[in-house]
Design a protein around this motif. Structure first.
Motif, mmCIF file in Angstrom:
data_model
loop_
_atom_site.group_PDB
_atom_site.id
_atom_site.type_symbol
_atom_site.label_atom_id
_atom_site.label_comp_id
_atom_site.label_asym_id
_atom_site.label_seq_id
_atom_site.Cartn_x
_atom_site.Cartn_y
_atom_site.Cartn_z
ATOM 1 N N TYR A 1 0.825 -1.205 0.000
ATOM 2 C CA TYR A 1 0.000 0.000 0.000
ATOM 3 C C TYR A 1 0.860 1.256 0.000
ATOM 4 C CZ TYR A 1 1.134 0.659 4.941
ATOM 5 O OH TYR A 1 1.797 0.875 6.113
ATOM 6 N N GLU B 1 -8.258 2.971 -1.970
ATOM 7 C CA GLU B 1 -9.104 2.075 -1.179
ATOM 8 C C GLU B 1 -10.085 2.844 -0.305
ATOM 9 O OE1 GLU B 1 -6.576 -0.506 1.072
ATOM 10 O OE2 GLU B 1 -6.610 -2.049 -0.498
ATOM 11 N N TYR B 2 -9.582 3.859 0.413
ATOM 12 C CA TYR B 2 -10.471 4.633 1.276
ATOM 13 C C TYR B 2 -9.799 5.944 1.649
ATOM 14 C CZ TYR B 2 -7.587 2.632 5.036
ATOM 15 O OH TYR B 2 -6.549 2.244 5.831
ATOM 16 N N ARG C 1 -4.642 1.839 -6.614
ATOM 17 C CA ARG C 1 -6.074 2.044 -6.519
ATOM 18 C C ARG C 1 -6.423 2.643 -5.161
ATOM 19 N NH1 ARG C 1 -9.423 -1.645 -4.836
ATOM 20 N NH2 ARG C 1 -7.772 -3.222 -4.941
ATOM 21 N N ARG D 1 -5.537 6.005 1.580
ATOM 22 C CA ARG D 1 -4.876 4.707 1.422
ATOM 23 C C ARG D 1 -5.068 4.217 -0.017
ATOM 24 N NH1 ARG D 1 -3.231 0.128 4.508
ATOM 25 N NH2 ARG D 1 -2.877 1.658 6.171
ATOM 26 N N LEU D 2 -3.943 3.858 -0.662
ATOM 27 C CA LEU D 2 -3.959 3.304 -2.011
ATOM 28 C C LEU D 2 -3.320 1.924 -1.967
ATOM 29 C CD1 LEU D 2 -2.938 6.578 -2.330
ATOM 30 C CD2 LEU D 2 -3.557 6.031 -4.675
ATOM 31 N N SER D 3 -3.894 0.978 -2.690
ATOM 32 C CA SER D 3 -3.334 -0.373 -2.727
ATOM 33 C C SER D 3 -2.458 -0.531 -3.949
ATOM 34 C CB SER D 3 -4.459 -1.413 -2.756
ATOM 35 O OG SER D 3 -5.244 -1.269 -3.934
ATOM 36 N N GLU E 1 0.259 5.311 1.570
ATOM 37 C CA GLU E 1 -0.639 6.139 2.377
ATOM 38 C C GLU E 1 -0.188 7.592 2.266
ATOM 39 O OE1 GLU E 1 -2.847 4.837 5.981
ATOM 40 O OE2 GLU E 1 -1.367 6.122 6.973
#
Length: 335
Positions: A262, A315-316, A313, A327-329, A264
């Motif tokens: 991830y 995430e939230y 991507r 947060r990105l994965s 962040e």
């Protein structure tokens, strides 16, 4: 019109004293309801209010011992609508007054505004023949909060629910909202339509609060204290201009943290209610994440990801106390 919240930012953390005042009022109300069968026992209600409320004729006859009743009456309410209305206004406007004055000064001036309200009502009641009727409620002190807020935050806006044919939310400038409320208090006091409401208490508390705010804003007592004995002339600090919602605000660059699987992004975003007002989108052409926020302020910023990022991507998005966490994965198989 029912206020929800304002757009004035706090500078010193959470308003724990304001929370405490609300909690005490609620706890006292629960005790009142239990002692009076939820206000159905008229004898118990009368005994409670005459014992702990402010009775104008007793206030002047037994002064200064009766001053205790001024304080106890500030934390009592006569019904569920009474306490809900007062606590909503205390919640919306009280936190910024605590933030401005500090906890110690806030509790002292809160009680002072309540006392000014009780005295204004009592003098008026003595002249109208209602001096034997007890008065209870936090509205006098809260009126002081409104007066101080108007003077100290005149450019603020209040998010307000308006119920007409349907319910909708509007942002009303404080410079219009609070004066409109005060004019209503004056009109009802002048025409004598009390309906059990001590309008003179509202007026007295408001005037005391506005005077306190004017003194604090004009003379800036903390700054003067620093200059005491130096012989220097005090110059008020430049007034901060509240950004318009269409203005783009720049803050410190976002921080990017890379973890296993991830990324962040930590960004400072103030003047936003919650994460729903923040959006983030990855731009593969620049290998960066474009962040936008729209609240009482508008933000546009970008965060560059480390080399080798492959279509991450979102995430939230989380938001708390002016800080956004995005947060990105990473894609599967990414190093």
């Amino acid at each position: 019109m029912f206020p929800i919240h304002d757009d004035t930012e706090r500078m010193h953390g959470r308003p724990y004293l304001n929370y405490t005042l609300i909690a005490i009022n609620v706890a006292v109300f629960v005790w009142e309801a239990a002692a009076t069968g939820f206000f159905t026992d008229e004898r118990a209600v009368a005994e409670l209010f005459f014992t702990y409320g402010t009775v104008p004729e007793a206030l002047f006859a037994n002064w200064p011992a009766s001053g205790f009743n001024i304080v106890t009456s500030m934390f009592m309410h006569a019904g569920i609508a009474h306490i809900i209305g007062n606590m909503v206004f205390l919640w919306v406007f009280g936190d910024n007054i605590e933030d401005k004055f500090g906890r110690v000064k806030y509790i002292l001036i809160y009680l002072g505004w309540g006392a000014a309200a009780a005295l204004a009502h009592s003098f008026y009641a003595m002249s109208t023949g209602d001096s034997a009727v007890p008065a209870v409620g936090a509205s006098g002190a809260i009126s002081g909060i409104l007066g101080a807020y108007l003077v100290m935050f005149p450019r603020a806006k209040v998010f307000t629910i308006i119920a007409a044919f349907f319910i909708y939310t509007v942002r009303i400038p404080v410079i219009a909202y609070i004066p409109f409320w005060f004019i209503l208090q004056l009109v009802f006091a002048l025409i004598g339509q009390s309906g059990g409401v001590a309008y003179m208490a509202h007026i007295g508390g408001f005037v005391a609060g506005a005077a306190t705010g004017l003194v604090a804003r004009t003379f800036m007592m903390p700054a003067l204290a620093k200059l005491a004995g130096t012989g220097k002339k005090y110059t008020p600090p430049a007034r901060r201009v509240r950004p318009k919602i269409e203005d783009v605000v720049s803050e410190a660059p976002p921080e990017v943290i890379e973890g296993p699987g991830y990324y962040e992004i930590i960004a400072e975003v103030r003047g936003v209610r919650d994460a729903s007002e923040i959006s983030a989108e990855y731009d593969p052409a620049t290998n960066s994440v474009r962040i936008e926020a729209r609240g009482s302020r508008r933000y546009e910023m970008s965060a560059t990801l480390p080399q080798g990022a492959v279509s991450p991507r979102v995430e939230y998005i989380q938001y708390l106390n002016g800080i956004a966490r995005i947060r990105l994965s990473k894609e599967t198989g990414q190093v």
